[in-house]
Design a protein around this motif. Structure first.
Motif, mmCIF file in Angstrom:
data_model
loop_
_atom_site.group_PDB
_atom_site.id
_atom_site.type_symbol
_atom_site.label_atom_id
_atom_site.label_comp_id
_atom_site.label_asym_id
_atom_site.label_seq_id
_atom_site.Cartn_x
_atom_site.Cartn_y
_atom_site.Cartn_z
ATOM 1 N N PRO A 38 -5.110 -5.250 4.330
ATOM 2 C CA PRO A 38 -6.041 -4.552 3.415
ATOM 3 C C PRO A 38 -6.158 -2.775 3.442
ATOM 4 O O PRO A 38 -6.453 -2.180 2.831
ATOM 5 C CB PRO A 38 -7.131 -5.128 3.387
ATOM 6 N N ASP A 39 -5.851 -2.451 4.846
ATOM 7 C CA ASP A 39 -5.933 -1.150 5.245
ATOM 8 C C ASP A 39 -4.743 -0.364 4.678
ATOM 9 O O ASP A 39 -4.757 0.969 4.698
ATOM 10 C CB ASP A 39 -6.144 -0.880 6.790
ATOM 11 N N LYS A 40 -3.808 -1.131 4.123
ATOM 12 C CA LYS A 40 -2.593 -0.343 3.719
ATOM 13 C C LYS A 40 -2.443 -0.244 2.157
ATOM 14 O O LYS A 40 -2.862 -1.423 1.572
ATOM 15 C CB LYS A 40 -1.205 -0.944 4.293
ATOM 16 N N PRO A 41 -2.085 0.716 1.564
ATOM 17 C CA PRO A 41 -2.018 0.823 0.223
ATOM 18 C C PRO A 41 -1.024 -0.174 -0.381
ATOM 19 O O PRO A 41 -0.905 -0.610 -1.473
ATOM 20 C CB PRO A 41 -1.676 2.407 -0.133
ATOM 21 N N ASP A 42 -0.020 -0.096 0.179
ATOM 22 C CA ASP A 42 1.207 -1.145 -0.153
ATOM 23 C C ASP A 42 1.751 -2.005 1.003
ATOM 24 O O ASP A 42 2.840 -1.759 1.544
ATOM 25 C CB ASP A 42 2.410 -0.241 -0.691
ATOM 26 N N PRO A 43 0.930 -2.921 1.385
ATOM 27 C CA PRO A 43 1.290 -3.523 2.808
ATOM 28 C C PRO A 43 2.202 -4.319 2.930
ATOM 29 O O PRO A 43 2.889 -4.402 3.770
ATOM 30 C CB PRO A 43 0.031 -4.445 3.034
ATOM 31 N N ASP A 46 4.894 -1.586 3.683
ATOM 32 C CA ASP A 46 4.427 -0.512 4.683
ATOM 33 C C ASP A 46 5.108 -0.829 5.736
ATOM 34 O O ASP A 46 5.512 -1.896 6.300
ATOM 35 C CB ASP A 46 2.996 -0.747 4.851
#
Length: 292
Positions: A38-43, A46
């Motif tokens: 969830p810390d990545k905009p497009d996991p 990524d």
């Protein structure tokens, strides 16, 4: 039948050949929530997450050792001579993994397991099952599972060391939340832990739970991944050891809150379930690592 500690400890180690490939590693990482950070905009795309999911960039979390070859290497110690216990009385109390070098994406190894220790806690016994893996290039990892067996204590053995470690008297240096998907236990169990406690609602109720629970080793792997990603710069090769105590349960659909305290050469962690007022999930968790 009581545990015959002397017989169990004197038994010859058992060996088996295990194999794994990149699909086993990818499935394990997906079972930990890789590709859904969830810390990545497009996991899903990524670059940091692709190291866990894309075969051309793959590296291996050391906690993969707990499922390599089907994940039952250490647990086979429960069938060792002198060990005759009711599986319904067995709880997974703790786990440690010590990688001796990076685990390859694909490999064949000899897994040697034995009962390393049996501790007498009075009302219960703690059986320590040790498994060592080695391939043609030498030792790969050592893992230990601590199994708490209710009603099997009182045989006059040593109590053994305490698994507790002091938590720093300060707020966590870092804290991350990791959601547990509703289907995560169903996916994680495909790596080898087929216990119906994690999938069958009727079985879970017989065991005293409202619904199926997440595997403790899944929480363990999720925590190690969070530490690697947030403290170790994504470098799995820096991990020297990871140990934990299973202090409670987590349910699919909940959120794990992972608090981390950074100390020289190690990270201390505590894991709680956000939706249940930070009920404990993992405690006394330590990730030892090489410094940069």
């Amino acid at each position: 039948m009581p545990i015959d500690a002397a017989r169990a400890l004197a038994a010859e180690p058992r060996s088996a050949t295990i194999t794994w490939g990149h699909k086993d590693v990818q499935l394990y990482h997906l079972g930990l929530g890789a590709g859904a950070n969830p810390d990545k905009p497009d996991p899903a795309t990524d670059p940091d997450e692709l190291r866990y999911t894309l075969e051309s960039r793959l590296h291996v979390l050391p906690s993969f050792a707990t499922v390599a070859g089907g994940g039952m290497g250490a647990m086979g110690g429960l069938s060792a001579p002198g060990i005759d216990v009711d599986l319904a009385a067995v709880l997974h109390g703790g786990q440690s993994v010590e990688p001796h070098r990076p685990i390859p994406v694909a490999g064949t190894a000899t897994l040697t397991s034995k009962v390393a220790a049996i501790h007498d806690k009075g009302k219960a016994a703690v059986i320590v099952l040790r498994a060592d893996a080695a391939d043609d290039d030498g030792p790969l990892w050592t893992s230990e599972a601590q199994l708490y067996v209710r009603g099997e204590g009182g045989f006059g053995g040593e109590r053994g060391p305490s698994a507790r470690s002091a938590e720093p008297d300060r707020p966590a240096d870092r804290s991350v939340d990791r959601p547990v998907r509703g289907d995560q236990a169903l996916l994680y169990r495909l790596s080898g832990d087929w216990n119906p406690l994690h999938a069958d609602p009727d079985f879970a109720k017989l065991a005293g739970f409202d619904r199926p629970i997440l595997h403790g080793l899944c929480s363990y792997g999720m925590t190690l991944k969070a530490v690697v990603d947030t403290v170790l710069g994504g470098e799995v090769a820096r991990v020297r050891a990871c140990r934990t105590r299973f202090a409670g349960v987590a349910y699919p659909g909940e959120t794990l809150r992972i608090g981390m305290w950074e100390e020289p050469g190690r990270v201390l962690a505590r894991v709680t379930a956000v939706e249940r007022d930070d009920a404990p999930v993992l405690a006394d968790t330590v990730v030892e690592h090489a410094r940069t």
